[in-house]
Enzyme design. Structure first.
Site, short mmCIF file in Angstrom:
data_model
loop_
_atom_site.label_atom_id
_atom_site.label_comp_id
_atom_site.label_asym_id
_atom_site.label_seq_id
_atom_site.Cartn_x
_atom_site.Cartn_y
_atom_site.Cartn_z
N HIS A 12 0.88 -1.18 0.00
CA HIS A 12 0.00 0.00 0.00
C HIS A 12 0.92 1.23 0.00
O HIS A 12 1.99 1.21 0.62
CB HIS A 12 -0.84 0.07 1.28
CG HIS A 12 -2.10 -0.73 1.26
ND1 HIS A 12 -2.57 -1.40 2.38
CD2 HIS A 12 -3.01 -0.95 0.28
CE1 HIS A 12 -3.70 -1.99 2.07
NE2 HIS A 12 -4.00 -1.74 0.82
N CYS B 211 -2.19 2.68 9.02
CA CYS B 211 -3.26 1.77 8.59
C CYS B 211 -4.44 1.80 9.55
O CYS B 211 -5.57 1.53 9.14
CB CYS B 211 -2.76 0.33 8.53
SG CYS B 211 -1.29 0.09 7.59
C1 LIG Z 1 -0.36 0.41 5.36
N1 LIG Z 1 -1.21 -0.69 5.21
C2 LIG Z 1 -0.59 -1.86 4.91
C3 LIG Z 1 -2.54 -0.50 5.30
N2 LIG Z 1 -2.99 0.58 4.99
N3 LIG Z 1 -3.33 -1.48 5.68
C4 LIG Z 1 -3.01 -2.69 6.30
C5 LIG Z 1 -3.82 -3.80 5.74
C6 LIG Z 1 -3.47 -5.16 6.30
C7 LIG Z 1 -4.33 -6.25 5.76
N4 LIG Z 1 -3.96 -7.50 6.35
C8 LIG Z 1 -4.21 -6.37 4.25
O1 LIG Z 1 -3.30 -7.04 3.77
O2 LIG Z 1 -5.03 -5.81 3.53
#
Ligand SMILES: CN(C)C(=N)NCCC[C@H](N)C(=O)O
Length: 290
Positions: free
Chosen positions: A180, A283
């Site tokens: 991300h 996040c």
């Molecule tokens: C900065 N990050 C990574 C985020 N904005 N979100 C975390 C999402 C984690 C989830 N297990 C996934 O893999 O979607």
């Protein structure tokens, strides 16, 4: 009469201004790692939900102590990634562009967040394209930086530009650990004055981006903080800033020093348990811009 020392003047950091923020968070009451959709997630490793909640609470209480408003969305059993509210949408001027998740495990979160936005007075825009909200979209001054490569699609960037009528700058992520945009880039200070944006700067991990994107970032943000691979690898950039206070991981030692040199106030909050799901401070924090 004393004259200013030019060296001291040059070295003195820009005065930083803390701005009030409104955030959406989700208490990780159902947090666990039961599937793998990013390289950080390993279901065989045990998770400690009580520890995740305690660490999350520290982040929540830090925001409150700094005077920010924090709204909460109820966690839903069976959706352990809901704690990462940054992925639930992207909100500017009271308008919430909903998320459409890439992986089936997270798809039900999209409508849950959109229901919350509608119930709380936001205009909700139903997304047609796959996108993971503020995980991949970051407002910097008046432009939106948009990540692609792993989660949000190029088509979602075009949709985003139509929805908000703003310049959208696409950036391609190339390292699966940084899937991300908010794992590889942090917005430090979108300061808006009465005449518009006065100053907007970022920090980023160059190696997380392809060459074209690195060039775009270097041209647009010549004063950006470039963090080391070591600090990037501990999710140092997954941080949140109000323009002065920057909440970061205690493991990002170099980034902490870089922030201090520039006149920011780093505040260390450890979310090691939530890192097991592949997320950190940013996040767990969705900005609600009314
Ligand atoms: C900065 N990050 C990574 C985020 N904005 N979100 C975390 C999402 C984690 C989830 N297990 C996934 O893999 O979607």
């Amino acid at each position: 009469m004393s004259t200013p020392n030019p060296a001291a003047v040059a070295a003195s950091p820009t005065p930083r201004i803390a701005q009030h923020r409104t955030y959406l968070m989700c208490r990780p009451e159902h947090f666990t790692v039961s599937y793998t959709i990013n390289p950080w997630m390993e279901p065989a490793n045990p998770t400690d939900t009580a520890k995740a909640v305690a660490q999350w609470q520290e982040l929540h209480d830090t925001y409150v102590r700094l005077g920010h408003d924090v709204h909460l969305i109820d966690p839903i059993e069976g959706l352990p990634d809901m704690v990462y509210t940054a992925n639930g949408g992207f909100v500017i001027d009271g308008r919430a562009y909903g998320a459409k998740f890439r992986f089936a495990e997270r798809v039900p979160e999209g409508p849950a967040f959109m229901e919350w936005f509608a119930a709380n007075g936001f205009d909700v825009i139903d997304p047609a394209e796959v996108n993971e909200g503020e995980g991949d979209f970051l407002l910097v001054g008046d432009a939106i930086l948009a990540g692609t490569g792993f989660r949000s699609t190029d088509d979602s960037h075009a949709e985003l530009a139509r929805v908000f009528g703003k310049e959208v700058i696409s950036l391609r992520l190339v390292d699966p650990r940084f899937y991300h945009l908010d794992t590889a880039l942090a917005v430090l200070d979108p300061v808006e004055g009465s005449s518009g944006v006065e100053h907007a700067n970022i920090a980023y991990l160059p190696h997380a981006f392809d060459e074209d994107s690195q060039r775009i970032l270097a041209e647009r943000y010549p004063d950006a903080i470039r963090v080391s691979d070591d600090d990037g690898a501990v999710f140092g950039l997954n941080s949140s800033s109000d323009g002065y206070n920057v909440i970061i991981s205690p493991r990002a030692k170099g980034f902490e020093a870089q922030l201090r040199e520039r006149g920011y106030n780093p505040i260390l909050v450890d979310l090691s348990e939530l890192l097991l799901g592949g997320g950190g401070i940013k996040c767990c924090t969705l900005e609600l811009r009314r």
